[in-house]
Design a protein around this motif. Structure first.
Motif: not given
Lengths: 311, 465
Positions: A202-210, A261-271, A297-301
């Protein structure tokens, strides 16, 4: 309605929104509510000739039983207050097909399935017209890849992409809708858990930088442990050159890794291995711990159809 | 069912003789040719390819041939290049006659659209249905894709939905509508709904394609070459009731496209723009800076297809914006603009993920941490991988080993109950994958029945059974 009006939903309170939701819900689901609930097929999928209870993303339903509504029983809305901020999302989807049950507002299960009413009724209508040998399968990433790998195990009569939409409470929409397939001549042997994908992302974008720090990661992991209802046996969090890593495993072996990744405000979750109920818990926790109004949030197909992608 | 033989096999790498154009040739007196059904040209940033979609085959195309093939995409005379015709004809890559809708492409697009149109179709009036049909027709004529300028068209279904948000001219009145960039061919659907439509684009092929197509389907669309980086001609300012655009989702493009659209809108005008979901915050910031108000936000409204005529994973939102008293361009209409990032999405490309899935492991003992550790030792010894730390968790039915390396994180999850090992690496390091795959196969599956490798921009996955 402009942006300011969207935001004012918070001030005006959730109840007008809720009434709107409930009215829309009644309009589209009341005829269906009369259908008898059948727990045997509640979010179930067939496995080797018997019915197993699955956990959220896949349901294969005998069409003759007309119990599609029963699948919806598990989609429960938590934290209703936040729906006050959700009007743009709801407008986008134009209809809500399932309400909630008060006793289930526990925050434990946070997904609400919202297809457009026309699509919904269309699907239900087609489902009712199916001969008994056919089944309707509801599926979303990562399990959609599973369908092409097992293509030889059934005959696909029809499929509809992106029929189902998922939102979480708050202003958040989950990208990546669910598909509905009408199948025939299913080989039940093929519908085996071992054939399910073992991992998903799962990609999660634009997460809270704080919250993009080790403390944020810890709180996120703690919340999942608290909610998932299984004892965590491995919990490792690290800071590295590019951000933060965490690995979590429960006693059953279910778990995931995250890369923040704080610089990109991106979270990758690998289940890894993939588990739909853990995904649900993790996603709702993601939004609560890292979510802002624009978090998406969007799934990586999945690619578990190495010979050919489904779409 | 086996794919038919490729029509490209007779062309090699298209190294056939390309004579200079014959200046004496008269295209007006010679017969036209067009690319055969299922043959398309894709011009990419690193290479261009001629593709046989039916046979699922493609060959590289040298840049010298692109112009000729583009012209064939239009279905024109090849008089100046007559020497090429026999070879291309014999291979089945071209056919005599002017361009027409490609039935193969039409079938593919119809199949993709079918799922999304299911809910819409019963509610479509006669004109909307006709608008869809003509839109599908024009999409089916398109034989060339130019990835370098970020072209990735929406499905005809999406084009229709966009047009329907503007409305049928019989219901909402005839509006002057601009498609600012029309790779998506929305202008066709809008014109079919009765509006006065203009399409501005920068791509020569697309402009010519649109001119020919709307002429063939007898729809009035004004098509003009406009480079948004240039100052905006006075005649284009405050001219349109509605502007539709689908810029790349980055700040430069949002500012340029939305500013130009703003300049071209009449007071009280309506602007529709696409926005990739992860860029929603940026989009809203730019919209705020330009003093536009967000009227509606249609999540996941736009669906796209690739030049393989499969659905693209990419989807975007569709946002309806309105002018306000505060509206003001960040790129003034009289100014040149030099955007740094015109053709790349900011949030499209993440570091790739790697996963290896090894199943049906014959000897369970190899799934114990000691052996997993050994694999890591071998990889570390034979690559540049520099492991800083390793963490282990042995359990009865499964084990976990994590290697924290300078370049990546590697997680090995061995499930003894399933007889399966899954290795997850982020970010993907090609050298490590190569060596790792070799050891996985030699230790766990020396005689695999299946080795599948599937790759996209986002994921590199290996499945060994």
């Amino acid at each position: 309605m402009d942006t300011i009006a969207w935001r004012s939903g918070i001030e005006s309170g959730p109840f007008s929104t809720l009434e709107h939701l409930q009215a829309a819900d009644r309009r589209y689901t009341e005829p269906l509510l009369e259908a008898e609930h059948d727990p045997r097929i509640w979010n179930a999928w067939c496995s080797q000739g018997r019915i197993d209870i699955s956990d959220g993303t896949l349901a294969v339903l005998p069409s003759s039983s007309q119990r599609l509504l029963s699948v919806l029983e598990q989609f429960v809305v938590g934290d209703l207050i936040t729906f006050g901020r959700n009007e743009p999302v709801l407008e986008a989807y134009s209809g809500v097909h399932r309400a909630w049950t008060d006793e289930d507002i526990s925050g434990q299960t946070l997904m609400l399935s919202i297809p457009g009413p026309d699509r919904w009724l269309d699907v239900v209508a087609s489902w009712r017209d199916q001969p008994p040998a056919r089944v309707i399968a509801r599926v979303r990433a990562p399990l959609d890849g599973w369908f092409s790998t097992l293509a030889a195990s059934w005959t696909t009569i029809a499929y509809r992409r992106d029929i189902e939409h998922y939102v979480t409470p708050g202003p958040w929409v989950l990208d990546g809708g669910g598909d509905v397939w009408v199948l025939e001549d299913i080989s039940l042997d093929a519908l085996n858990r071992d054939n399910l994908p073992q991992h998903a992302w799962r990609d999660v974008d634009s997460i809270d930088p704080q919250r993009c720090n080790l403390e944020g990661v810890r709180q996120f992991i703690d919340r999942i442990i608290e909610r998932f209802g299984e004892s965590a046996v491995f919990n490792e969090q690290r800071e590295h050159r590019d951000g933060f890593h965490a690995t979590l495993r429960f006693a059953s072996g279910r778990g995931f890794q995250i890369e923040l990744n704080p610089a990109e405000r991106h979270l990758l979750i690998s289940f890894d291995p993939y588990d739909a109920s853990l995904e649900t818990t993790a996603l709702s926790s993601v939004y609560e711990c890292f979510g802002l109004a624009h978090t998406r949030s969007r799934p990586v197909r999945t690619l578990w159809s190495p010979r050919e992608l489904v779409f | 069912m086996a794919a038919p033989p490729s029509r490209l096999s007779g062309l090699g790498d298209l190294e056939f003789s390309l004579e200079p154009p014959d200046p004496q040739a008269n295209p007006a007196t010679s017969d036209p040719y067009h690319l055969s059904d299922g043959i398309v040209l894709s011009i990419g940033p690193r290479a261009s390819r001629l593709m046989d979609l039916v046979a699922d085959d493609d060959i590289k195309v040298d840049f010298r041939y692109i112009e000729v093939l583009e012209r064939l995409g239009h279905g024109v005379s090849l008089a100046e290049y007559a020497s090429m015709v026999p070879l291309l004809l014999q291979a089945g890559v071209i056919e005599p006659g002017p361009s027409r809708p490609d039935p193969y492409i039409r079938d593919r697009l119809t199949a993709l659209d079918e799922h999304y149109l299911a809910d819409l179709r019963p509610r479509l009036g006669k004109r909307a249905k006709e608008a869809y049909e003509v839109c599908l027709d024009v999409h089916s004529r398109r034989k060339r894709f130019f990835q370098q300028v970020g072209q990735c068209p929406v499905l005809p279904e999406t084009a229709l939905r966009r047009a329907l948000l503007v409305g049928d001219a019989e219901d909402v009145g005839r509006k002057s509508v601009l498609c600012l960039g029309d790779d998506d061919l929305v202008s066709v659907a809008l014109a079919a709904l009765g509006h006065e439509v203009s399409a501005y684009d920068i791509d020569d092929y697309l402009l010519e394609f649109l001119r020919r197509s709307v002429s063939d389907v007898a729809l009035p669309v004004t098509i003009e070459e406009v480079d948004l980086r240039d100052p905006l001609a006075k005649k284009r300012r405050e001219r349109f009731d509605v502007v539709l655009t689908d810029p790349m989702s980055n700040r430069d493009c949002f500012e340029l496209f939305l500013s130009r659209a703003l300049s071209m809108l009449k007071p009280g005008g309506v602007l529709f723009s696409a926005c990739f979901a992860p860029a929603a915050e940026l989009f809203e910031n730019v919209v705020g800076e330009l003093g536009l108000s967000i009227h509606r936000w249609y999540a996941r409204h736009n669906r796209y297809y690739t030049h393989f005529f499969k659905q693209h994973w990419y989807a975007s939102d569709w946002v309806e914006l309105r002018l306000t008293e505060r509206s003001s361009e960040s790129v003034a209409p009289d100014d040149f603009s030099v955007p740094l990032n015109l053709y790349r999405e900011d949030f499209y490309q993440r570091l790739p993920i790697f996963v290896a899935d090894v199943g049906d492991i014959e000897d369970e003992k190899f799934t114990r941490p000691m052996y997993l550790d050994l694999i890591l030792d071998l990889v570390e010894a034979n690559t540049e991988l520099r492991v800083l730390d390793r963490v282990y968790h042995p359990a009865d039915e499964w084990s976990l080993v994590i290697a924290f390396a300078e370049q990546c994180r590697l997680t090995i999850h061995a499930d003894r109950a399933r007889k399966q090992i899954v290795i997850d690496m982020f970010p993907f390091v090609p050298e490590v994958e190569r060596v790792l795959r070799g050891y996985l196969m030699s230790v766990f599956k020396p005689n695999p029945e299946e080795v599948g490798v599937a790759t996209t921009n986002a994921v590199w996955s290996v499945r060994i059974r």
